[in-house]
Design an enzyme around this catalytic site. Structure first.
Site, PDB file in Angstrom:
ATOM      1  N   GLY A 136       0.666  -1.098  -0.184  1.00  0.00           N
ATOM      2  CA  GLY A 136      -0.022   0.057  -0.012  1.00  0.00           C
ATOM      3  C   GLY A 136       0.925   1.217  -0.157  1.00  0.00           C
ATOM      4  O   GLY A 136       1.948   1.141   0.439  1.00  0.00           O
TER       5      GLY A 136
ATOM      6  N   ARG B   5     -14.536  -9.980 -12.122  1.00  0.00           N
ATOM      7  CA  ARG B   5     -13.744 -10.508 -13.332  1.00  0.00           C
ATOM      8  C   ARG B   5     -13.406 -11.708 -13.240  1.00  0.00           C
ATOM      9  O   ARG B   5     -13.866 -12.674 -12.352  1.00  0.00           O
ATOM     10  CB  ARG B   5     -12.433  -9.679 -13.531  1.00  0.00           C
ATOM     11  CG  ARG B   5     -11.536  -9.873 -12.199  1.00  0.00           C
ATOM     12  CD  ARG B   5     -10.293  -9.271 -12.109  1.00  0.00           C
ATOM     13  NE  ARG B   5      -9.148  -9.580 -11.044  1.00  0.00           N
ATOM     14  CZ  ARG B   5      -9.186  -9.052 -10.047  1.00  0.00           C
ATOM     15  NH1 ARG B   5     -10.009  -7.928  -9.551  1.00  0.00           N
ATOM     16  NH2 ARG B   5      -8.143  -9.312  -9.165  1.00  0.00           N
TER      17      ARG B   5
ATOM     18  N   ILE C 284      -1.678 -10.301  -3.227  1.00  0.00           N
ATOM     19  CA  ILE C 284      -1.969 -10.939  -1.874  1.00  0.00           C
ATOM     20  C   ILE C 284      -3.218 -12.107  -1.751  1.00  0.00           C
ATOM     21  O   ILE C 284      -3.220 -13.138  -1.239  1.00  0.00           O
ATOM     22  CB  ILE C 284      -1.855  -9.883  -0.558  1.00  0.00           C
ATOM     23  CG1 ILE C 284      -0.474  -9.245  -0.587  1.00  0.00           C
ATOM     24  CG2 ILE C 284      -2.060 -10.623   0.609  1.00  0.00           C
ATOM     25  CD1 ILE C 284       0.067  -8.065   0.185  1.00  0.00           C
TER      26      ILE C 284
ATOM     27  N   ARG D 135     -12.800  -4.805  -6.631  1.00  0.00           N
ATOM     28  CA  ARG D 135     -13.426  -3.514  -6.746  1.00  0.00           C
ATOM     29  C   ARG D 135     -14.609  -4.052  -8.067  1.00  0.00           C
ATOM     30  O   ARG D 135     -15.807  -3.550  -7.918  1.00  0.00           O
ATOM     31  CB  ARG D 135     -12.558  -2.542  -7.291  1.00  0.00           C
ATOM     32  CG  ARG D 135     -13.207  -1.060  -7.727  1.00  0.00           C
ATOM     33  CD  ARG D 135     -12.192  -0.416  -7.980  1.00  0.00           C
ATOM     34  NE  ARG D 135     -11.776  -0.606  -9.300  1.00  0.00           N
ATOM     35  CZ  ARG D 135     -12.216  -0.417 -10.601  1.00  0.00           C
ATOM     36  NH1 ARG D 135     -13.214   0.352 -10.537  1.00  0.00           N
ATOM     37  NH2 ARG D 135     -11.663  -0.693 -11.770  1.00  0.00           N
TER      38      ARG D 135
ATOM     39  N   GLY E  17       2.615  -9.014   9.198  1.00  0.00           N
ATOM     40  CA  GLY E  17       2.379  -9.657   8.057  1.00  0.00           C
ATOM     41  C   GLY E  17       3.527  -9.553   6.909  1.00  0.00           C
ATOM     42  O   GLY E  17       3.933 -10.649   6.194  1.00  0.00           O
TER      43      GLY E  17
ATOM     44  N   ARG F 147      -5.259  -3.194   6.539  1.00  0.00           N
ATOM     45  CA  ARG F 147      -4.794  -2.031   7.244  1.00  0.00           C
ATOM     46  C   ARG F 147      -5.884  -2.018   8.202  1.00  0.00           C
ATOM     47  O   ARG F 147      -7.138  -2.215   8.194  1.00  0.00           O
ATOM     48  CB  ARG F 147      -4.954  -0.758   6.431  1.00  0.00           C
ATOM     49  CG  ARG F 147      -3.709  -0.670   5.487  1.00  0.00           C
ATOM     50  CD  ARG F 147      -2.170  -0.307   6.315  1.00  0.00           C
ATOM     51  NE  ARG F 147      -1.245  -0.097   5.541  1.00  0.00           N
ATOM     52  CZ  ARG F 147      -0.300  -0.939   4.922  1.00  0.00           C
ATOM     53  NH1 ARG F 147      -0.661  -2.267   5.428  1.00  0.00           N
ATOM     54  NH2 ARG F 147       0.659  -0.471   4.048  1.00  0.00           N
TER      55      ARG F 147
ATOM     56  N   HIS G 232       1.244  -6.337  13.420  1.00  0.00           N
ATOM     57  CA  HIS G 232       1.327  -5.924  12.108  1.00  0.00           C
ATOM     58  C   HIS G 232       2.803  -6.662  11.621  1.00  0.00           C
ATOM     59  O   HIS G 232       3.765  -5.722  11.416  1.00  0.00           O
ATOM     60  CB  HIS G 232       1.511  -4.371  12.008  1.00  0.00           C
ATOM     61  CG  HIS G 232       1.339  -3.884  10.728  1.00  0.00           C
ATOM     62  ND1 HIS G 232       0.963  -2.604  10.491  1.00  0.00           N
ATOM     63  CD2 HIS G 232       1.562  -4.544   9.342  1.00  0.00           C
ATOM     64  CE1 HIS G 232       0.904  -2.486   8.993  1.00  0.00           C
ATOM     65  NE2 HIS G 232       1.289  -3.724   8.399  1.00  0.00           N
TER      66      HIS G 232
END
Length: 340
Positions: free
Chosen positions: A75, A175, A151, A172, A280, A231, A278
């Protein structure tokens, strides 16, 4: 797009990275107080990893010759507000390909540990208590992956041997993917009630902030597990606590909001929650993949070829319209991208 000379700022010693072009001057900077050289001479900036936003953004104001910002995160939310003073045409690239293995491993670890009751067993070991009995399994569970970028796909690859009942993908927009259809975000309300495990892999954008809020969580079935490797602000913490306190939902969180989670925060001791700090992306898998990415990107840059993983071009194309940009190789969009 070419810059045969100029400074390249790296968070690693250049001699540790195989295959770097020889035409650049390499400056090592990993967030130290003093800069290794004049920022005005930097044409390619590889940002430090796991440093504060303030540290990462500090040299940008002086980088008047900059052409590429290469992050080492999937990100780029930590750069928000810090790119406004850059020259037009600077490519901002994420670290697609670096964090997939590590983050997907942790997503699977959190899922298995939560379903099998490992946190309670560890606490029992501390008290010399034997907690036998039957526990949940990943086998036969319906898994929903929200945010099906690289990911998310890596998470599914690791789920396949575990005999899940089903794996459903959401991004989003709809597909086709190698493992099957990807559903659109608009389908979430009808998909959530059937999921035993919901794994969040989205980037943090204005579209995903608070995505797992009151309505989202209310649609999850009783006893379902929410896994967040995206996040912290993708989940509404107060809404999650409202579901955890009565024991209706379970959660496994590598990221939280706020973060770091301060002492005394109610999330620490909420029922049915497993928290990791955190981690990962920060495993032994990170550095070799990061160095290979940097070498590939600099090789392309030196040769005048488009750099990969462009997610933003300053002063030109907004990120939401970047898919057709000639330098937009591997572009991510909200819910198509990754959080680590």
């Amino acid at each position: 797009m070419t810059a045969a000379t100029g400074d390249v700022w790296l968070p690693f010693p250049a001699e540790e990275i195989e295959g770097l072009p020889t035409s650049f001057r390499y400056r090592r900077w990993d967030g130290e107080e003093s800069f290794p050289a004049d920022p005005a001479d930097c044409v390619f900036y590889v940002t430090p990893y796991m440093k504060s936003r303030t540290v990462t953004l500090r040299p940008l104001a002086g980088m008047s010759a900059l052409r590429v910002v290469q992050t080492l995160t999937a990100g780029i939310d930590h750069l928000a507000g810090g790119l406004d003073g850059l020259p037009a045409g600077v490519r901002v690239c994420n670290a697609r390909g670096v964090h997939e293995a590590s983050t997907a491993e942790l997503a699977l670890t959190l899922t298995l540990a939560s379903l099998r009751g490992i946190p309670g067993m560890v606490r029992g070991q501390d008290r010399e208590e034997w907690h036998g009995g039957f526990y949940g399994a990943l086998a036969d569970k319906a898994v929903l992956i929200v945010g099906y970028g690289s990911i998310g796909a890596a998470v599914e690859d690791r789920l396949l041997p575990f005999e899940c009942g089903s794996v459903t993908r959401v991004a989003r927009s709809a597909r086709e993917a190698p493992h099957g259809p990807v559903h659109a975000l608009a389908d979430l309300p009808r998909l959530l009630p059937d999921a035993d495990v919901v794994i969040l892999c989205t980037p943090l954008t204005e579209d995903t902030r608070g995505l797992a809020g009151t309505g989202f969580l209310a649609r999850m079935k009783d006893g379902a597990l929410l896994v967040n490797v995206a996040r912290g602000p993708v989940v509404d913490t107060e809404a999650l606590l409202a579901e955890l306190r009565p024991g209706r939902l379970h959660a496994a969180l590598d990221v939280t909001d706020p973060e770091p989670l301060p002492p005394g925060h109610p999330l620490w001791h909420a029922p049915n929650v497993l928290i990791t700090p955190h981690v990962g992306g920060s495993s032994s898998a990170f550095e070799p993949r990061a160095k290979r990415l940097v070498a590939r990107q600099l090789t392309r840059f030196a040769a005048g070829e488009p750099v990969d993983n462009t997610v933003l071009v300053t002063g030109q194309t907004p990120p939401h319209t970047l898919r057709n940009h000639p330098y937009a190789r591997g572009v991510h969009h909200a819910l198509d991208g990754d959080g680590e």
